[in-house]
Write an enzyme that holds these catalytic residues in place. Structure first.
Site, PDB file in Angstrom:
ATOM      1  N   LYS A   1      -6.616  -4.913  -3.104  1.00  0.00           N
ATOM      2  CA  LYS A   1      -7.191  -5.625  -1.948  1.00  0.00           C
ATOM      3  C   LYS A   1      -8.237  -4.743  -1.261  1.00  0.00           C
ATOM      4  O   LYS A   1      -7.985  -3.585  -0.950  1.00  0.00           O
ATOM      5  CB  LYS A   1      -6.081  -6.035  -0.979  1.00  0.00           C
ATOM      6  CG  LYS A   1      -5.301  -4.884  -0.359  1.00  0.00           C
ATOM      7  CD  LYS A   1      -4.197  -5.446   0.501  1.00  0.00           C
ATOM      8  CE  LYS A   1      -3.447  -4.426   1.304  1.00  0.00           C
ATOM      9  NZ  LYS A   1      -4.210  -3.553   2.175  1.00  0.00           N
TER      10      LYS A   1
ATOM     11  N   ASP B   1       0.792  -1.248   0.000  1.00  0.00           N
ATOM     12  CA  ASP B   1       0.000   0.000   0.000  1.00  0.00           C
ATOM     13  C   ASP B   1       0.820   1.291   0.000  1.00  0.00           C
ATOM     14  O   ASP B   1       0.450   2.270   0.680  1.00  0.00           O
ATOM     15  CB  ASP B   1      -0.957   0.015   1.203  1.00  0.00           C
ATOM     16  CG  ASP B   1      -1.940  -1.146   1.197  1.00  0.00           C
ATOM     17  OD1 ASP B   1      -1.895  -1.952   0.254  1.00  0.00           O
ATOM     18  OD2 ASP B   1      -2.741  -1.245   2.144  1.00  0.00           O
TER      19      ASP B   1
ATOM     20  N   CYS C   1      -2.082  -2.637   7.746  1.00  0.00           N
ATOM     21  CA  CYS C   1      -2.070  -3.528   6.581  1.00  0.00           C
ATOM     22  C   CYS C   1      -0.829  -4.421   6.502  1.00  0.00           C
ATOM     23  O   CYS C   1      -0.910  -5.555   6.010  1.00  0.00           O
ATOM     24  CB  CYS C   1      -2.247  -2.723   5.311  1.00  0.00           C
ATOM     25  SG  CYS C   1      -3.917  -2.034   5.200  1.00  0.00           S
TER      26      CYS C   1
HETATM   27  C1  C5J Z   1      -3.043   0.521   5.595  1.00  0.00           C
HETATM   28  C2  C5J Z   1      -4.763   1.722   6.736  1.00  0.00           C
HETATM   29  N1  C5J Z   1      -2.536   0.356   4.377  1.00  0.00           N
HETATM   30  N2  C5J Z   1      -3.950   2.141   7.703  1.00  0.00           N
HETATM   31  N3  C5J Z   1      -4.296   1.031   5.682  1.00  0.00           N
HETATM   32  O1  C5J Z   1      -2.406   0.255   6.592  1.00  0.00           O
HETATM   33  O2  C5J Z   1      -5.950   1.991   6.784  1.00  0.00           O
END
Ligand code: C5J
Length: 225
Positions: free
Chosen positions: A129, A24, A162
């Protein structure tokens, strides 16, 4: 096998059967105006890891390693975004709302892209995802099995959300997981520190951790070296 001086003990990297998984590293989390900022976070903390991630990605590609990028993202009709996720909390903009980089966490919008510094290249896997974990609602496990991958080296954001969720999902599916400590970050430094500790506790109960210099020093310069 490439021995890495990881914690809590040595990690034997099997490069042909390993994938670098970059979680991400999207504009929505790292740049002002995205989802991370609408949740009230200071996004500058996350952009600080980009140079270290670039160094690892460059060396990993040079060594011929497999690469997986993930994006937390939803279909434009939000059919894969449960109300429990969309309506949680009091962000300035919710998932699907229009912000300065387009609709928040929606596939195809500018903010949903991976940051240019870490953009995928041809031949690399990109996983969209809908959840926090990279395996939930995706075909990642099938793709990794098809590619003969048994080890995952993790970078990305955020450590305790994540990244940690994906590592736990991977561990339960039988992968050996290594987290690069200086290539992951949280909006909350204390949460990062706690996540790193708990992942490697109890004899690497979820996985190993290592500073990226320890990997860079050992990666071969070219495939087969
Ligand atoms: C991730 C989030 N990528 N913190 N998403 O950690 O909402």
């Amino acid at each position: 096998m490439i021995p890495l001086d990881a914690r809590p003990f040595e990690f034997s990297l099997d490069l042909p059967h390993a994938a670098l998984v970059i979680i991400d590293m999207q504009r929505d989390f790292i740049e002002p105006g995205g989802f991370g900022e609408t949740l009230g976070n200071d996004v500058s903390l996350l952009s600080a890891i980009v140079p270290a991630c670039q160094r690892v990605l460059g060396a990993w590609r040079q060594a011929g390693g497999q690469v997986v990028h993930t994006r937390e993202s939803h279909a434009p009709d939000l059919s894969d975004c449960p109300p429990a996720k969309r309506l949680r909390g009091k962000p300035r903009l919710r998932i699907g709302d229009t912000g300065p980089m387009g609709r928040i966490l929606v596939r195809g919008e500018p903010g949903n892209d991976i940051i240019p510094a870490l953009a995928p290249v041809a031949g690399e896997t990109v996983i969209d995802k809908p959840g926090k974990g990279a395996f939930y609602g995706t075909d990642l496990h099938a793709r990794l099995q098809q590619a003969g991958v048994t080890q995952l080296v993790f970078m990305g954001v955020t450590t305790e959300v994540c990244v940690q969720t994906s590592m736990r999902e991977a561990n339960d599916r039988g992968y050996d997981c290594l987290l690069l400590e200086d290539c992951t970050e949280s909006y909350f430094p204390a949460f990062k520190a706690a996540a790193v500790e708990m992942l490697r506790a109890q004899g690497a109960i979820i996985g190993w951790t290592l500073e990226s210099a320890g990997l860079l020093a050992r990666l071969p310069a070219a495939p087969g070296c």
